[in-house]
Scaffold this active site. Structure first.
Site, PDB file in Angstrom:
ATOM      1  N   SER A  70       0.482  -1.454  -0.441  1.00 55.15           N
ATOM      2  CA  SER A  70       0.085  -0.150  -0.007  1.00 55.15           C
ATOM      3  C   SER A  70       0.800   0.974  -0.101  1.00 55.15           C
ATOM      4  CB  SER A  70      -1.015  -0.090   0.922  1.00 55.15           C
ATOM      5  OG  SER A  70      -0.260   1.145   2.525  1.00 55.15           O
ATOM      6  N   ASP A  71       0.257   2.323  -0.048  1.00 60.35           N
ATOM      7  CA  ASP A  71       0.867   3.990  -0.679  1.00 60.35           C
ATOM      8  C   ASP A  71       0.614   3.904   1.606  1.00 60.35           C
ATOM      9  OD1 ASP A  71       2.672   5.965  -0.507  1.00 60.35           O
ATOM     10  OD2 ASP A  71       1.293   6.726  -2.358  1.00 60.35           O
ATOM     11  N   TYR A  72       1.356   4.810   1.507  1.00 59.61           N
ATOM     12  CA  TYR A  72       1.335   5.577   3.202  1.00 59.61           C
ATOM     13  C   TYR A  72       0.438   5.725   3.720  1.00 59.61           C
ATOM     14  CZ  TYR A  72       4.330   7.826   7.010  1.00 59.61           C
ATOM     15  OH  TYR A  72       4.970   7.554   8.737  1.00 59.61           O
TER      16      TYR A  72
END
Ligand code: BGC
Length: 718
Positions: free
Chosen positions: A261-263
Site C-alpha cells: 500500500s502507499d503510506y
C-alpha cells in the site's frame, strides 16, 4: 521458487501466530536505534514481538544492523526484516529527476543510473526501492510530474523496462540487486486539476492506451512489487481495487510479486468514504490483493476483527504472508540478513566513475529551449559574468524530489560550477531574494551586480519543496517574487541567459522569453548540477535533450500534449467554429521532442522497405540524418504513426519508437527502425485490439512538430 523454499515458507506459516502473520504484512517507518517512548507501538517492541516485517526510509550500517539484530536474535521465528527506501533518482549520488532523465530519451542511460543507484543503496543496507514511478502526466500543476517520465505512455513503458532491469537485474552480484516497486498503480498522474490526492476519472480507453502500458511493461520486465495509488479511479479507491489489482494485475498479467500500500493508504479508505472503520478498510485492501500495509496499522488492528467476523479468511491472510516470505527468500535475506551492507556509506566520490556518470546523466537531461543568434555556447566567455537569482547558489535545491541520502556538501551549485568552468572570467553573484519571498533591497543588489557585468545568468524556478508530492500549484511558474526579480534584470538590458530550475515546465511571461538570449530547462539535475549546466553553457557538451513533455503557453491550455485526438473541427484560423482558444494559441510554447543543439540536423530521404504490411508482418522505416553544423552532437529520432481512418478517433500522432544517434560534424547516417504490424493495432470500439486494412501515415523526425517530421505512408492489408 524451489520446492525447498516453498517447504520452508509453509513450515514458517504453520508455526506463526496470527499476530506474527500480520507482522509480516506490516511495514513501519522507524528507527530502532533511537529508542523512543516505550509501549506497544515502540518500533523495537513491534519488531521484537514479530509485529513488523519490513522497515521503510531507514538505511546505513548502524540502523540496519540494529534492526536486523533485533529481528534475528530477539524474535521467536527469526524472520529477517527487509528495508525499503524511495530511491527514485539516485541514493547518495543524486541523478536528474525522472522527468529530466526522460528528456534524454536514452534507454541505456535510464538503466545505467538505476543500476548505479542500486549498487549504492544496497551498500547502505536497502533491498527495495519504491521506484520506478510510472504515472504518465500531462498536468504541470501536479507536483509529482517531476517523478514520472513525462506525458507519453510509450516513453513511460520504455523507461519502466530500463529502470526495472537497472535496479533488479543488471547488477552482477546478487546482493547489489534492488527490488523495484512500480508505482502508483494507476493513472495517479491524471488527478483532477493536478491537485495531489484528488479524484481520478479517466476512461477505460485511457487506462488501456496511456496509463496501464507502463505498468504492464514493468510486470513483463519482472518487477517484484507494485504500489497502488492513493487515489480512486472512477470512484473505486485503488487500494481496494480488486478488478485492477487482482483480476488484471495478478490474474491476467500474471504478476507474482508483492503489492504494497502507499503510506497510510489503507486507513485512508475511511476518509475516502468506502470503509467505515479500520476493520472494513483492512478487509477491502486484503481482498483486493494488497499484501503489505505501509504505516496504517490497519492490518494489525483490523484483520483480527475481520477474521472473527468471517469477513476475511486465514487463507487470504496466509496468501499475503506467503508472498512476503517468498520475496524475502528471493532477496537472499534468510541466508544473509545483512545482504550487501557495508559499514561506510558510499559517497559520489568513492567510485570515481560515479560522479562522472551523474554529470553525464545531467547534461544529457538539460534542454536548451532558446538560443538567439547563437548566444551559446560560450567558447569565448564574457569577461564579467553575473550569476544571479535565488537558485544560483542553492545546491541542496538542485537535488530534486527524492534525495534522502543525498548530501548538500557533495552537490555542485550553479555558481560553483560556473566558477570552476570559467576561470578566465570574473564571476559575481547576488541571490536577489529568497525562493518564495521578495526583497526590494536584494533585487536592487542583483540589479547592481548585473549592471556591472557583460552578461547575466539568471537562475530562477522552484525549490525542491514546491515540487514533488503534495506540491500542486495553480501557477506552474517561478514564484511571483522571482518574476519581479527577473523583470528588474531584464530591464538592465544585459545579455541574459535564463536557467530554469524545477520539476515541471513553467508558464512563462512573454517579456521574459523576449528578454532572454538563451533559455535552459535545467530541471533538478542532481549532485553534479552546476558542472553539468556549465558544460552546456561552455559547449563542453552539445545539448542533446528534448522535451518529454509539452511546455504550455498558458495554464488554461493544460492538459496539452502532442498525442491529442483529432477532432471533427480541427483548428483552422480562418474558421471561427474550429477548435481553438480565443485568448491563447492552441499549440504549446515548446512541443514534445523539441530541444536545441549547437549544431543542425538535416533529415532527408524517409523510406520504407515495403509499402504494404500484413497482419503478422514487419517492415523497415529509415531516414538519412546529417549533422549539418560544425560541432559533433547526439540527437534523438522519433518514429510516430497516425491512423487517419479507424473505428474510433485516434491521436494526431502516436509515438512508436525512438533512437539516439551520435554524429560527428558533417557526418551523415541512415537510421532504421523495425515497425511491426502489431504496433499499428489499437483498442477498437469494444476495446479489443484491432488492426484495420487501410493507410497508415509514418512520421519520422526530431520532434512532434510537423516541421521536424518527414512523412511516408504504408498500406495495411489484413
Ligand atoms: C508516496 C510514495 C512513497 C511513500 C513512501 C508516499 O507518500 O506517495 O510514493 O513511496 O510515501 O515514502
Amino acid at each position: 521458487m524451489t520446492t525447498e523454499i516453498a517447504r520452508r515458507i509453509e513450515s514458517l506459516i504453520a508455526q506463526m501466530t496470527l499476530s506474527e502473520k500480520l507482522g509480516q504484512l506490516t511495514m513501519l517507518a522507524a528507527s530502532l536505534v533511537e529508542t523512543g517512548p516505550p509501549g506497544p507501538h515502540n518500533p523495537a517492541t513491534m519488531v521484537r514481538e514479530g509485529r513488523a516485517g519490513s522497515i521503510l526510509n531507514t538505511w546505513g550500517a548502524k540502523e540496519i544492523r540494529e534492526a536486523q539484530r533485533v529481528a534475528m536474535e530477539e524474535t521467536r521465528l527469526k524472520i529477517p526484516l527487509f528495508f525499503a527506501v524511495d530511491v527514485l533518482h539516485g541514493h547518495r549520488t543524486i541523478y536528474p529527476i525522472p522527468l529530466a532523465e526522460a528528456c534524454a530519451f536514452d534507454r541505456a542511460l535510464w538503466q545505467r543510473t538505476a543500476q548505479e543507484a542500486a549498487e549504492e543503496a544496497t551498500r547502505d543496507g536497502i533491498q527495495m526501492t519504491f521506484a520506478p514511478m510510472l504515472d504518465v502526466s500531462r498536468d504541470p500543476r501536479w507536483g509529482r510530474i517531476c517523478e514520472c517520465a513525462g506525458e507519453d505512455g510509450f516513453i513511460n513503458a520504455e523507461y519502466a523496462k530500463a529502470k526495472v532491469i537497472g535496479f533488479q537485474n543488471a547488477p552482477a552480484q546478487p546482493e547489489r540487486r534492488l527490488a523495484a516497486v512500480a508505482k502508483h498503480f494507476v493513472a495517479y498522474g491524471a488527478v483532477n486539476a493536478g491537485r495531489d490526492y484528488a479524484e481520478v476519472d479517466v476512461s477505460q480507453r485511457a487506462l488501456e492506451e496511456i496509463y496501464l502500458p507502463p505498468f504492464q511493461a514493468a510486470v513483463e520486465a519482472g518487477v517484484l512489487g507494485i504500489m497502488p495509488s492513493f487515489t480512486d479511479v472512477a470512484g473505486v479507491a485503488m487500494t481496494a481495487h480488486k478488478p485492477l489489482l487482482d483480476d488484471l494485475l495478478r490474474q491476467q498479467w500474471g504478476f507474482e510479486g508483492v503489492i504494497i500500500s502507499d503510506y497510510n493508504a489503507i486507513a485512508e479508505l475511511i476518509p475516502h468514504g468506502v470503509a467505515a472503520d479500520l476493520t472494513e478498510a483492512a478487509t477491502l485492501a486484503l481482498k483486493a490483493g494488497v499484501d503489505i500495509d505501509m504505516m496504517a496499522g490497519a492490518y494489525e488492528q483490523g484483520l483480527p476483527v475481520a477474521l472473527e467476523r468471517g469477513a476475511v479468511s486465514m487463507d487470504e491472510i496466509d496468501r499475503a504472508v506467503r508472498r512476503v516470505l517468498k520475496l524475502k527468500f528471493a532477496l537472499g535475506l534468510f541466508d544473509n540478513p545483512l545482504r550487501g551492507l557495508e559499514d561506510i556509506s558510499p559517497t559520489p566520490d568513492s567510485d570515481p566513475s560515479r560522479r562522472a556518470s551523474a554529470r553525464d546523466a545531467a547534461r544529457r537531461s538539460i534542454v536548451l529551449l532558446e538560443n538567439r543568434d547563437q548566444f551559446l555556447p560560450w567558447t569565448k566567455a564574457p569577461q564579467n559574468i553575473a550569476v544571479v537569482g535565488p537558485l544560483a547558489d542553492a545546491p541542496s535545491e538542485l537535488m530534486g524530489a527524492w534525495c534522502m541520502a543525498g548530501e548538500i556538501d557533495e552537490t555542485v551549485g550553479i555558481l560553483s560550477g560556473m566558477r570552476t568552468a570559467f576561470t578566465g572570467s570574473t564571476i559575481t553573484h547576488a541571490a536577489g531574494g529568497d525562493i518564495e519571498t521578495g526583497d526590494a533591497q536584494a533585487i536592487a543588489e542583483a540589479v547592481h551586480v548585473t549592471q556591472a557585468a557583460d552578461a547575466v545568468v539568471l537562475c530562477i524556478g522552484e525549490s525542491r519543496h514546491i515540487s514533488g508530492e503534495a506540491a500542486s500549484r495553480t501557477k506552474p511558474a517561478p514564484p511571483d517574487s522571482q518574476l519581479e526579480l527577473a523583470r528588474a534584470i531584464v530591464a538592465t538590458g544585459k545579455p541574459l541567459l535564463l536557467i530554469l530550475v524545477g520539476g515541471r515546465p513553467f508558464v512563462l511571461p512573454q517579456w521574459l522569453i523576449d528578454g532572454s538570449q538563451a533559455i535552459i530547462a535545467a530541471w533538478f539535475p542532481g549532485t553534479e548540477a552546476g558542472n553539468a549546466i556549465a558544460d552546456i553553457i561552455k559547449g563542453a557538451w552539445n545539448p542533446s535533450a528534448r522535451l518529454a513533455i509539452s511546455w504550455p503557453v498558458e495554464v488554461g491550455q493544460i492538459p496539452i500534449y502532442y498525442s491529442l485526438r483529432t477532432t471533427g473541427r480541427p483548428n483552422d484560423p480562418k474558421n471561427g467554429f474550429s477548435t481553438c482558444f480565443l485568448d491563447a494559441p492552441i499549440t504549446p510554447r515548446w512541443s514534445f521532442g523539441e530541444g536545441l543543439s549547437y549544431t543542425r540536423y538535416d533529415l532527408s530521404d524517409a523510406q520504407v522497405s515495403a509499402t504494404t504490411i500484413e497482419r503478422d508482418g514487419a517492415l523497415d522505416v529509415s531516414i538519412d540524418i546529417t549533422n549539418a553544423g560544425k560541432m559533433d552532437g547526439e540527437t534523438t529520432i522519433f518514429l510516430f504513426i497516425r491512423d487517419p481512418v479507424a473505428q474510433v478517433t485516434r491521436p494526431a500522432l502516436e509515438l512508436k519508437d525512438f533512437q539516439n544517434v551520435a554524429l560527428a560534424a558533417g557526418a551523415r547516417q541512415r537510421v532504421a527502425f523495425k515497425l511491426h504490424a502489431s504496433q499499428l493495432a489499437y483498442p477498437g470500439m469494444d476495446l479489443a485490439p484491432r488492426l484495420d486494412s487501410g493507410r497508415i501515415e509514418i512520421h519520422v523526425g526530431t520532434s512532434s512538430r510537423p516541421c521536424d517530421l518527414k512523412r511516408v505512408d504504408i498500406e495495411v492489408r489484413v
